[in-house]
Design an enzyme around this catalytic site. Sequence first.
Site, PDB file in Angstrom:
ATOM      1  N   ILE A  13       0.845  -1.207   0.000  1.00  0.00           N
ATOM      2  CA  ILE A  13       0.000   0.000   0.000  1.00  0.00           C
ATOM      3  C   ILE A  13       0.878   1.254   0.000  1.00  0.00           C
ATOM      4  CG2 ILE A  13      -1.815   1.265   1.224  1.00  0.00           C
ATOM      5  CD1 ILE A  13      -2.671  -1.464   2.448  1.00  0.00           C
ATOM      6  N   ALA A  84       4.588  -1.542   8.945  1.00  0.00           N
ATOM      7  CA  ALA A  84       4.035  -2.522   9.889  1.00  0.00           C
ATOM      8  C   ALA A  84       4.412  -3.920   9.424  1.00  0.00           C
ATOM      9  CB  ALA A  84       2.511  -2.405   9.943  1.00  0.00           C
ATOM     10  N   THR A 131      -6.258  -0.804  10.281  1.00  0.00           N
ATOM     11  CA  THR A 131      -7.005  -1.878   9.636  1.00  0.00           C
ATOM     12  C   THR A 131      -8.374  -2.084  10.269  1.00  0.00           C
ATOM     13  OG1 THR A 131      -7.009  -4.272   9.291  1.00  0.00           O
ATOM     14  CG2 THR A 131      -5.770  -3.487  11.174  1.00  0.00           C
ATOM     15  N   ASP A 132      -9.293  -2.650   9.492  1.00  0.00           N
ATOM     16  CA  ASP A 132     -10.626  -2.980  10.057  1.00  0.00           C
ATOM     17  C   ASP A 132     -10.550  -4.178  11.017  1.00  0.00           C
ATOM     18  OD1 ASP A 132     -10.171  -5.024   8.207  1.00  0.00           O
ATOM     19  OD2 ASP A 132     -12.079  -4.782   7.154  1.00  0.00           O
ATOM     20  N   GLU A 133      -9.402  -4.909  10.991  1.00  0.00           N
ATOM     21  CA  GLU A 133      -9.315  -6.116  11.837  1.00  0.00           C
ATOM     22  C   GLU A 133      -9.332  -5.777  13.322  1.00  0.00           C
ATOM     23  OE1 GLU A 133      -6.587  -9.147  10.730  1.00  0.00           O
ATOM     24  OE2 GLU A 133      -6.958  -8.887   8.599  1.00  0.00           O
ATOM     25  N   TYR A 156      -1.629  -9.950  15.148  1.00  0.00           N
ATOM     26  CA  TYR A 156      -1.539  -8.810  14.221  1.00  0.00           C
ATOM     27  C   TYR A 156      -2.560  -7.736  14.583  1.00  0.00           C
ATOM     28  CZ  TYR A 156      -2.659  -5.970  10.122  1.00  0.00           C
ATOM     29  OH  TYR A 156      -2.941  -4.905   9.293  1.00  0.00           O
ATOM     30  N   SER A 159      -1.929  -5.991  17.813  1.00  0.00           N
ATOM     31  CA  SER A 159      -0.824  -5.013  17.767  1.00  0.00           C
ATOM     32  C   SER A 159      -1.277  -3.744  17.052  1.00  0.00           C
ATOM     33  CB  SER A 159       0.411  -5.625  17.085  1.00  0.00           C
ATOM     34  OG  SER A 159       0.189  -5.848  15.712  1.00  0.00           O
ATOM     35  N   LYS A 160      -2.110  -3.872  16.021  1.00  0.00           N
ATOM     36  CA  LYS A 160      -2.607  -2.677  15.332  1.00  0.00           C
ATOM     37  C   LYS A 160      -3.576  -1.921  16.247  1.00  0.00           C
ATOM     38  CE  LYS A 160      -1.988  -1.415  11.617  1.00  0.00           C
ATOM     39  NZ  LYS A 160      -0.939  -0.553  11.000  1.00  0.00           N
ATOM     40  N   HIS A 290      -9.558 -17.755  13.062  1.00  0.00           N
ATOM     41  CA  HIS A 290      -9.891 -17.106  11.783  1.00  0.00           C
ATOM     42  C   HIS A 290     -11.166 -16.259  11.885  1.00  0.00           C
ATOM     43  CE1 HIS A 290     -10.000 -17.984   7.150  1.00  0.00           C
ATOM     44  NE2 HIS A 290      -9.992 -16.696   7.430  1.00  0.00           N
TER      45      HIS A 290
HETATM   46  P1  NAD Z   1       3.352  -4.666   3.587  1.00  0.00           P
HETATM   47  O1  NAD Z   1       3.706  -5.793   4.496  1.00  0.00           O
HETATM   48  O2  NAD Z   1       3.213  -4.902   2.135  1.00  0.00           O
HETATM   49  O3  NAD Z   1       4.427  -3.499   3.759  1.00  0.00           O
HETATM   50  C1  NAD Z   1       4.908  -3.093   5.009  1.00  0.00           C
HETATM   51  C2  NAD Z   1       6.138  -2.209   4.796  1.00  0.00           C
HETATM   52  O4  NAD Z   1       6.612  -1.790   6.083  1.00  0.00           O
HETATM   53  C3  NAD Z   1       7.291  -2.946   4.107  1.00  0.00           C
HETATM   54  O5  NAD Z   1       7.852  -2.140   3.096  1.00  0.00           O
HETATM   55  C4  NAD Z   1       8.298  -3.179   5.232  1.00  0.00           C
HETATM   56  O6  NAD Z   1       9.648  -3.211   4.798  1.00  0.00           O
HETATM   57  C5  NAD Z   1       8.019  -1.974   6.131  1.00  0.00           C
HETATM   58  N1  NAD Z   1       8.416  -2.230   7.528  1.00  0.00           N
HETATM   59  C6  NAD Z   1       8.087  -3.328   8.273  1.00  0.00           C
HETATM   60  N2  NAD Z   1       8.678  -3.240   9.479  1.00  0.00           N
HETATM   61  C7  NAD Z   1       9.360  -2.066   9.499  1.00  0.00           C
HETATM   62  C8  NAD Z   1      10.174  -1.425  10.466  1.00  0.00           C
HETATM   63  N3  NAD Z   1      10.401  -1.977  11.671  1.00  0.00           N
HETATM   64  N4  NAD Z   1      10.724  -0.211  10.169  1.00  0.00           N
HETATM   65  C9  NAD Z   1      10.512   0.344   8.956  1.00  0.00           C
HETATM   66  N5  NAD Z   1       9.768  -0.232   7.987  1.00  0.00           N
HETATM   67  C10 NAD Z   1       9.202  -1.415   8.256  1.00  0.00           C
HETATM   68  O7  NAD Z   1       2.031  -4.044   4.211  1.00  0.00           O
HETATM   69  P2  NAD Z   1       0.749  -3.395   3.480  1.00  0.00           P
HETATM   70  O8  NAD Z   1      -0.192  -4.480   3.163  1.00  0.00           O
HETATM   71  O9  NAD Z   1       1.228  -2.465   2.444  1.00  0.00           O
HETATM   72  O10 NAD Z   1       0.136  -2.578   4.710  1.00  0.00           O
HETATM   73  C11 NAD Z   1       0.581  -1.243   4.987  1.00  0.00           C
HETATM   74  C12 NAD Z   1      -0.195  -0.696   6.175  1.00  0.00           C
HETATM   75  O11 NAD Z   1      -1.591  -0.703   5.898  1.00  0.00           O
HETATM   76  C13 NAD Z   1      -0.019  -1.530   7.452  1.00  0.00           C
HETATM   77  O12 NAD Z   1       0.037  -0.632   8.540  1.00  0.00           O
HETATM   78  C14 NAD Z   1      -1.285  -2.379   7.522  1.00  0.00           C
HETATM   79  O13 NAD Z   1      -1.617  -2.680   8.853  1.00  0.00           O
HETATM   80  C15 NAD Z   1      -2.295  -1.428   6.894  1.00  0.00           C
HETATM   81  N6  NAD Z   1      -3.438  -2.088   6.217  1.00  0.00           N
HETATM   82  C16 NAD Z   1      -3.232  -3.070   5.288  1.00  0.00           C
HETATM   83  C17 NAD Z   1      -4.323  -3.626   4.611  1.00  0.00           C
HETATM   84  C18 NAD Z   1      -4.146  -4.694   3.558  1.00  0.00           C
HETATM   85  O14 NAD Z   1      -5.138  -5.224   3.075  1.00  0.00           O
HETATM   86  N7  NAD Z   1      -2.945  -5.021   3.138  1.00  0.00           N
HETATM   87  C19 NAD Z   1      -5.614  -3.181   4.911  1.00  0.00           C
HETATM   88  C20 NAD Z   1      -5.777  -2.192   5.882  1.00  0.00           C
HETATM   89  C21 NAD Z   1      -4.685  -1.632   6.518  1.00  0.00           C
HETATM   90  O1  DAU Z   2      -8.826  -6.474   6.622  1.00  0.00           O
HETATM   91  C1  DAU Z   2      -7.605  -5.824   6.430  1.00  0.00           C
HETATM   92  C2  DAU Z   2      -6.468  -6.825   6.523  1.00  0.00           C
HETATM   93  O2  DAU Z   2      -6.507  -7.623   5.352  1.00  0.00           O
HETATM   94  C3  DAU Z   2      -5.104  -6.160   6.672  1.00  0.00           C
HETATM   95  O3  DAU Z   2      -5.062  -5.446   7.880  1.00  0.00           O
HETATM   96  C4  DAU Z   2      -3.987  -7.197   6.645  1.00  0.00           C
HETATM   97  O4  DAU Z   2      -2.731  -6.561   6.674  1.00  0.00           O
HETATM   98  C5  DAU Z   2      -4.112  -8.004   5.363  1.00  0.00           C
HETATM   99  O5  DAU Z   2      -3.132  -9.014   5.338  1.00  0.00           O
HETATM  100  C6  DAU Z   2      -5.504  -8.604   5.233  1.00  0.00           C
HETATM  101  O6  DAU Z   2      -5.721  -9.627   6.214  1.00  0.00           O
HETATM  102  P1  DAU Z   2      -6.450 -11.028   5.861  1.00  0.00           P
HETATM  103  O7  DAU Z   2      -6.009 -12.027   6.837  1.00  0.00           O
HETATM  104  O8  DAU Z   2      -7.910 -10.802   5.671  1.00  0.00           O
HETATM  105  O9  DAU Z   2      -5.802 -11.274   4.391  1.00  0.00           O
HETATM  106  P2  DAU Z   2      -5.219 -12.606   3.702  1.00  0.00           P
HETATM  107  O10 DAU Z   2      -4.945 -12.257   2.280  1.00  0.00           O
HETATM  108  O11 DAU Z   2      -4.127 -13.223   4.501  1.00  0.00           O
HETATM  109  O12 DAU Z   2      -6.466 -13.591   3.752  1.00  0.00           O
HETATM  110  C7  DAU Z   2      -7.705 -13.252   3.153  1.00  0.00           C
HETATM  111  C8  DAU Z   2      -8.676 -14.374   3.446  1.00  0.00           C
HETATM  112  O13 DAU Z   2      -8.267 -15.551   2.728  1.00  0.00           O
HETATM  113  C9  DAU Z   2      -8.719 -14.778   4.902  1.00  0.00           C
HETATM  114  O14 DAU Z   2     -10.046 -15.157   5.233  1.00  0.00           O
HETATM  115  C10 DAU Z   2      -7.798 -15.994   4.978  1.00  0.00           C
HETATM  116  C11 DAU Z   2      -7.985 -16.632   3.614  1.00  0.00           C
HETATM  117  N1  DAU Z   2      -6.800 -17.320   3.060  1.00  0.00           N
HETATM  118  C12 DAU Z   2      -5.609 -16.669   3.048  1.00  0.00           C
HETATM  119  C13 DAU Z   2      -4.478 -17.271   2.528  1.00  0.00           C
HETATM  120  C14 DAU Z   2      -3.151 -16.543   2.536  1.00  0.00           C
HETATM  121  C15 DAU Z   2      -6.916 -18.583   2.501  1.00  0.00           C
HETATM  122  O15 DAU Z   2      -8.021 -19.159   2.489  1.00  0.00           O
HETATM  123  N2  DAU Z   2      -5.812 -19.180   1.982  1.00  0.00           N
HETATM  124  C16 DAU Z   2      -4.581 -18.585   1.979  1.00  0.00           C
HETATM  125  O16 DAU Z   2      -3.598 -19.185   1.503  1.00  0.00           O
END
Ligand code: NAD
Ligand code: DAU
Length: 350
Positions: A13, A84, A131-133, A156, A159-160, A290
């Site tokens: 992101i 994160a 995050t919504d989690e 996770y 911690s968020k 889950h």
């Molecule tokens: P990501 O894991 O793809 O990227 C995380 C980035 O943070 C990486 O570039 C990593 O190198 C950096 N990082 C990790 N630890 C660090 C540290 N100690 N110091 C400096 N940099 C560090 O994550 P993402 O999916 O892009 O998520 C970004 C943010 O958005 C997170 O805070 C996550 O909680 C939030 N978020 C993610 C989702 C999702 O669906 N992916 C949804 C809602 C919120």
């Molecule tokens: O809701 C926001 C969150 O979405 C973010 O805060 C997190 O950083 C992000 O990782 C994501 O969390 P989820 O656990 O929802 O995402 P993930 O892609 O890991 O899994 C999506 C759904 O699919 C979940 O119900 C678990 C399931 N899953 C996931 C994996 C990796 C599977 O069934 N098989 C898999 O191999």
Amino acid sequence: MKKILITGGAGFIGSHVIRHFINHYPDYIIYNLDVLTYAGNLENLNDIDKNKNYNFIKADITDATLINDLFKEHNFDAVIHLAAESHVDRSISSPMDFIYTNIVGTANLLNAARAIWAENYEGKLFYHVSTDEVYGSLGDTGFFLEDTSYDPQSPYSASKASSDHLVRAYHNTYKLPVVISNCSNNYGGNQFPEKLIPLAINNIKNMKPIPVYGKGENIRDWLYVVDHASAIDAIFHKGKIGETYNIGGNNEWKNIDLIHALCKIMDKKLNRKPGTSAGLITFVTDRAGHDLRYAIDSSKLQNNLGWSPSLEFEEGLEKTVDWYLANQEWLHRVVSGEYQKYYDEMYGKN
Ligand code: NAD
Ligand code: DAU
């Protein structure tokens, strides 16, 4: 010229947020602070990293001294904090990484901002991306609202949640100007292939089993990552200090239905006989604890700040598949870990 610190900008992101800000705000100087964990990949920013307003700082947010020094050196006007540990499954096997980065790292940034701004908060902002989690798991009905009680279920999300509480506490106690957003599941290009959608695309492409946890009945609310970046823009510029905004796509999918939709697109793109990819679906042991269902009510953001998602899910999913098929080299390097070797050579191992 505003100096904006974006943490975690080499991640999924964060890289889209940096691209959005560089392309939309030529008057901002952007500092991307990232330690480059396995999830951080500077290749995600190849198209904008020569921009004169883009700077990269390799640093760890858990290092308080370093973070304080960087704030003193650059005197940032605003922080958009995304860095994160982000993968739920990894938080189950290694919770302490999440506690250090997500909680201690956030506290270090809050302390550094507070110290450097020294209560002269005019024009300053600490934007925390969450995050919504944190709200826990929904049953069959209902939506997460901004005032839904926190009920995190995984290391996770706990911690968020903890980092969100710290951000609010610094606002209440020290009047630090903060804003928080809580977003649903993102999808799109550049996502590390440990998350469901890129993992499934990669496995389908390589005719490997698609692991579906439990019965695939869990529901997520999917948002295209570019729309998350535009929501962050709206909240950064127009959000009210001290407020929280939920961001979501109003787009709920059962995992198994999503995987079937993906398989159909992949069959078409790879000229496979219909049903070939779906034959790879494999039900595996469920994730511990889950969460059943996430669903965001984003009407506060939509009504007050005028944001709305730009894409229908089917279109976004197809774009995402196209991105991964066109970027097989990126995927290969990420999966093989070659890019880590590159960074170690390029930036040293510290
Ligand atoms: P990501 O894991 O793809 O990227 C995380 C980035 O943070 C990486 O570039 C990593 O190198 C950096 N990082 C990790 N630890 C660090 C540290 N100690 N110091 C400096 N940099 C560090 O994550 P993402 O999916 O892009 O998520 C970004 C943010 O958005 C997170 O805070 C996550 O909680 C939030 N978020 C993610 C989702 C999702 O669906 N992916 C949804 C809602 C919120
Ligand atoms: O809701 C926001 C969150 O979405 C973010 O805060 C997190 O950083 C992000 O990782 C994501 O969390 P989820 O656990 O929802 O995402 P993930 O892609 O890991 O899994 C999506 C759904 O699919 C979940 O119900 C678990 C399931 N899953 C996931 C994996 C990796 C599977 O069934 N098989 C898999 O191999």
